[in-house]
Design an enzyme around this catalytic site. Structure first.
Site, short mmCIF file in Angstrom:
data_model
loop_
_atom_site.label_atom_id
_atom_site.label_comp_id
_atom_site.label_asym_id
_atom_site.label_seq_id
_atom_site.Cartn_x
_atom_site.Cartn_y
_atom_site.Cartn_z
N CYS A 23 0.81 -1.22 0.00
CA CYS A 23 0.00 0.00 0.00
C CYS A 23 0.85 1.27 0.00
O CYS A 23 0.33 2.37 -0.24
CB CYS A 23 -0.94 0.00 1.20
SG CYS A 23 -1.79 -1.56 1.42
N HIS A 26 -3.51 6.65 2.24
CA HIS A 26 -3.93 5.36 1.72
C HIS A 26 -5.30 5.03 2.28
O HIS A 26 -5.55 5.20 3.47
CB HIS A 26 -2.90 4.29 2.12
CG HIS A 26 -3.41 2.89 1.99
ND1 HIS A 26 -4.04 2.45 0.85
CD2 HIS A 26 -3.42 1.85 2.86
CE1 HIS A 26 -4.40 1.19 1.02
NE2 HIS A 26 -4.04 0.80 2.23
N ASN A 36 -10.38 -0.91 -0.26
CA ASN A 36 -8.93 -0.72 -0.10
C ASN A 36 -8.24 -1.29 -1.33
O ASN A 36 -8.23 -2.49 -1.54
CB ASN A 36 -8.49 -1.44 1.18
CG ASN A 36 -7.00 -1.35 1.46
OD1 ASN A 36 -6.20 -1.17 0.55
ND2 ASN A 36 -6.63 -1.49 2.72
#
Ligand code: UT7
Length: 340
Positions: free
Chosen positions: A131, A265, A296
């Protein structure tokens, strides 16, 4: 040492020289067509739409088609970013694909992506730092432009989590989605990308990892899947990423009041909220909340969220945004940028 070289008389190597500064020229995203609701996810896990919304902020995510590859997703987002940047693909000196869901490591995804985009004069390589991948790519690209190893750089964050998610895993199945986000970086007369604050903590590698070696699993007739200690990752992100974010603002010579947007993020809405509280962000700072629609998407989440904020008019070109990527590794990277 002689005036023409080193102590053995060799001629000095000419160093590369680049642009005074770097900036983002554009951002472009690709969202796979299939919208997946929480109710559909709950067909495979014991959960509810309400639990998922409350605990993660996610209402829907996108799933790529089985035949859509990381390269396909990357070309879609990268092509959009190149078109928006107003440059030709031949001007790009480096293409990076940041991804942790490439299931075939050889060859890297980036060479095919660069080739399909017409970036024929470009280095092309993958970054796997989950990420935090897009923010690592922005840091590397910025340094390359200033050092002279590339004039323009295309950074693409792409994930296809449907390849590695066990849809019956209650702790993970609802969180992740597929997508791609890209940015073109290039030379600038004024600073448009601040110094990076980055790091890693391999001692906590087991917090997010595959449940076994791909080859061993295949030999045993099984599939490898992602596993996550959600609470451990949540606590780390919610409490340890705010100081990283604050430091990125400081090293850019700014204060939190100078920010127009915060684009962390998109891991979990509650993590974003915890960071906003810990940072005591001023009320005028727009907060990225793309997780509601996209889930996500790991390396893709920051550029996708940036694109959404631009499209919705939540941020304007030329405004100042704080980016923070964090995730498996554990790893993190943060920097302040000028929105393209
Ligand atoms: O992308 C970067 C890396 N990833 C992240 O940053 C994700 C970080 N972690 C998280 O976002 C959260 O930990 C999750 C959203 C994954 C889980 O939320 P949580 O608030 O940490 O839940 P929990 O694991 O503490 O579980 C709380 C309760 C438990 O029940 P009891 O023991 O309190 O009765 C779980 O069994 O919720 C239960 N639970 C669920 N209930 C309904 C766990 N998963 C589910 C579920 N549906 N899917």
């Amino acid at each position: 040492m002689s005036s023409t070289g080193n102590s053995t008389g060799n001629k000095p190597i000419r160093p590369s020289t680049g642009a005074a500064h770097s900036r983002l020229f554009s951002v472009g995203g690709y969202r796979p067509a299939r919208v997946v609701t929480n109710d559909e996810i709950c067909e495979h896990i014991d959960s509810t739409d309400e639990w998922i919304r409350t605990r993660s902020g996610i209402a829907t995510r996108r799933f790529a088609l089985p035949e859509e590859t990381i390269q396909d997703l990357s070309v879609a987002a990268g092509g959009k970013a190149i078109a928006a940047a107003g440059i030709s693909p031949e001007q790009i000196g480096a293409v990076m694909v940041a991804s942790c869901t490439v299931t075939n490591p050889i060859p890297a995804a980036a060479p095919e992506v660069a080739s399909r985009l017409g970036a024929v004069n470009s280095a092309a390589f993958d970054i796997n730092i989950a990420c935090a991948g897009f923010c690592h790519g922005v840091a590397l690209g910025s340094d390359m432009i200033r050092a002279g190893s590339a004039e323009y750089v295309l950074v693409i964050g792409t994930e296809k989590f449907t390849s590695i998610i066990d849809k019956t895993d209650r702790g993970i199945a609802f969180i992740f989605g597929d997508g791609s986000g890209a940015a073109v970086l290039g030379p600038s007369e004024v600073p448009g990308i601040g110094p990076v604050v980055w790091g890693a903590d391999g001692a906590r590698a087991s917090a997010i990892e595959m449940n076994g070696d791909w080859v061993d699993k295949a030999t045993a007739g099984e599939r490898a899947f992602l596993r996550m200690n959600g609470q451990q990752v949540f606590r780390w992100a919610a409490y340890e990423m705010a100081p990283v974010a604050r430091r990125a603002v400081e090293v850019a010579g700014l204060t939190l009041d100078d920010l127009d947007a915060f684009i962390p993020h998109q891991a979990n809405m509650r993590i974003t909220d915890a960071m906003v509280r810990a940072l005591k962000l001023p009320a005028h700072v727009a907060i990225a909340r793309d997780i509601v629609d996209m889930g996500n998407t790991s390396a893709a989440s920051v550029p996708l969220a940036m694109e959404t904020m631009l499209e919705r008019g939540e941020i304007a070109s030329g405004s100042t945004a704080l980016l923070v990527g964090f995730g498996a590794g554990l790893s993190f990277a943060a920097q302040v940028v000028t929105i393209p």
